[in-house]
Scaffold this motif. Structure first.
Motif, PDB file in Angstrom:
ATOM      1  N   ASN A   1     -64.415   5.456  86.249  1.00  0.00           N
ATOM      2  CA  ASN A   1     -63.296   5.685  85.343  1.00  0.00           C
ATOM      3  C   ASN A   1     -62.351   6.741  85.919  1.00  0.00           C
ATOM      4  O   ASN A   1     -61.136   6.674  85.723  1.00  0.00           O
ATOM      5  CB  ASN A   1     -63.806   6.139  83.972  1.00  0.00           C
TER       6      ASN A   1
ATOM      7  N   PHE B   1     -58.373   6.766  86.612  1.00  0.00           N
ATOM      8  CA  PHE B   1     -57.498   7.873  86.232  1.00  0.00           C
ATOM      9  C   PHE B   1     -56.596   8.261  87.404  1.00  0.00           C
ATOM     10  O   PHE B   1     -55.381   8.451  87.250  1.00  0.00           O
ATOM     11  CB  PHE B   1     -58.346   9.049  85.771  1.00  0.00           C
TER      12      PHE B   1
ATOM     13  N   ASP C   1     -53.953   5.631  87.855  1.00  0.00           N
ATOM     14  CA  ASP C   1     -52.967   5.647  86.775  1.00  0.00           C
ATOM     15  C   ASP C   1     -52.094   6.897  86.806  1.00  0.00           C
ATOM     16  O   ASP C   1     -50.972   6.878  86.278  1.00  0.00           O
ATOM     17  CB  ASP C   1     -53.667   5.518  85.419  1.00  0.00           C
ATOM     18  N   LYS C   2     -52.594   7.990  87.405  1.00  0.00           N
ATOM     19  CA  LYS C   2     -51.762   9.187  87.559  1.00  0.00           C
ATOM     20  C   LYS C   2     -50.496   8.856  88.345  1.00  0.00           C
ATOM     21  O   LYS C   2     -49.396   9.306  87.999  1.00  0.00           O
ATOM     22  CB  LYS C   2     -52.532  10.296  88.306  1.00  0.00           C
TER      23      LYS C   2
ATOM     24  N   TYR D   1     -56.547   9.061  78.603  1.00  0.00           N
ATOM     25  CA  TYR D   1     -57.319   9.932  79.491  1.00  0.00           C
ATOM     26  C   TYR D   1     -57.475  11.386  79.026  1.00  0.00           C
ATOM     27  O   TYR D   1     -58.290  12.122  79.602  1.00  0.00           O
ATOM     28  CB  TYR D   1     -56.688   9.941  80.886  1.00  0.00           C
TER      29      TYR D   1
ATOM     30  N   TYR E   1     -60.300  13.799  80.795  1.00  0.00           N
ATOM     31  CA  TYR E   1     -59.852  14.317  82.085  1.00  0.00           C
ATOM     32  C   TYR E   1     -58.790  15.413  82.019  1.00  0.00           C
ATOM     33  O   TYR E   1     -58.377  15.918  83.054  1.00  0.00           O
ATOM     34  CB  TYR E   1     -59.336  13.157  82.957  1.00  0.00           C
TER      35      TYR E   1
END
Length: 318
Positions: free
Chosen positions: A103, A107, A110-111, A149, A153
């Motif tokens: 995951n 992240f 997707d950042k 997120y 995160y």
């Protein structure tokens, strides 16, 4: 004497004793097995000896030793099964942590996508402010990133810090129907051609902030998704935030669990073949007696030692 039932039973007991000596890997147990084998062969090859004394020896000694060792083996296996259950639980937890790292990879990917959305949105916002337009400037799903997120995160901050980071003077910002952006930030964004990257996420409760950094210099700004607010952010403030990454924490957890399993595995290996000291001492004493040169002559008087072995079966020592 090959068909003698006493010899057949003696061979069967020897096989059991051999298996137990291999299981425990214990020197004294192996010596007892070897000595018992010698006694068996002595009666097997000397027809003039009273074979009934071999049967008596096994009844008084060998059977008691086998029963005692079998009981210890059963107890050890029960104890080690608990250790192996803990090892398996740790393995399951390690896998769970590794799954969470997959995951984290999502992240990270997707950042980069979110940074592109922000850069596109800032460029569009600049154009709207310049032309006094009223269109919606934000890229599609601009708020989805934090919603997905933040809890896992983003780094924790206090509500006080959230308030400090998002405070501004109305005279210092541009405002339209959809967004608020600090004037100095918009100037820097234009200067650097809207080239910024995601730096970190911050959260307190259900509120989240996204922090971005200009690629060409150490200047930071934040995006407050719930208010569509953009403000410059002091790097000194960011340095006060605990930014231990999820991956670093996961790696530490995995290593701790691996170390724990190594310890448990070592303990299980030792516990599996452990013979209590009291039993080991008694077996050593009995070994000395059955190696005595006069043992065969006194075999009928071995009852006392046999009774001690049998008593061991009914105590809490093992």
């Amino acid at each position: 004497m090959d068909d003698n039932p006493i010899l057949r039973e003696s061979t069967r007991l020897l096989n059991k004793l051999h298996l137990l000596s291999a299981f425990f890997e214990d020197e004294i147990v192996y010596k007892i097995y070897l000595r018992t084998q010698v006694i068996h062969r002595l009666y097997e090859t000397n027809a003039e000896l009273d074979i009934n004394k071999l049967e008596l020896f096994h009844v008084q000694f060998t059977s008691a030793v086998i029963d005692l060792l079998k009981k210890i083996k059963k107890i050890n296996e029960r104890n080690t099964s608990l250790l192996f259950e803990e090892i398996q639980l740790n393995k399951d937890l390690i896998q769970s942590v590794k799954d969470s790292d997959f995951n984290f990879a999502d992240f990270n990917n997707d950042k980069q996508r979110q940074a592109l959305r922000i850069n596109t949105s800032l460029r569009k916002l600049y154009e709207l402010l310049s032309a006094d337009g009223q269109e919606y400037p934000f890229a599609k799903n601009i708020n989805a990133f934090s919603a997905r997120y933040a809890q896992d995160y983003f780094f924790d901050i206090s509500t006080e810090m959230l308030g400090d980071l998002t405070a501004y003077q109305p005279a210092e910002v541009y405002t339209n129907a959809s967004a608020v952006i600090e004037r100095k930030l918009m100037g820097k964004a234009c200067k650097h051609d809207f080239r910024t990257e995601f730096y970190c996420g911050l959260k307190t409760g259900n509120l989240a902030l996204e922090v971005y950094k200009f690629i060409d210099e150490d200047t930071y700004y934040l995006f407050y998704p719930s208010r569509h607010l953009f403000l410059l952010c002091d790097a000194a403030v960011l340095n006060t935030i605990d930014q231990a990454t999820e991956v670093t924490r996961n790696e530490r957890i995995i290593q701790e669990l691996l170390d724990k399993n190594d310890q448990l595995q070592s303990s299980a290996s030792l516990a599996r073949i452990n013979i209590p000291q009291e039993v080991s001492s008694l077996l050593a004493e009995n070994y000395k007696k059955i190696t005595d040169i006069n043992f065969l002559q006194n075999i009928a008087g071995f009852d006392a030692q046999a009774n001690i072995l049998k008593t061991m079966l009914n105590t809490d020592i093992i």
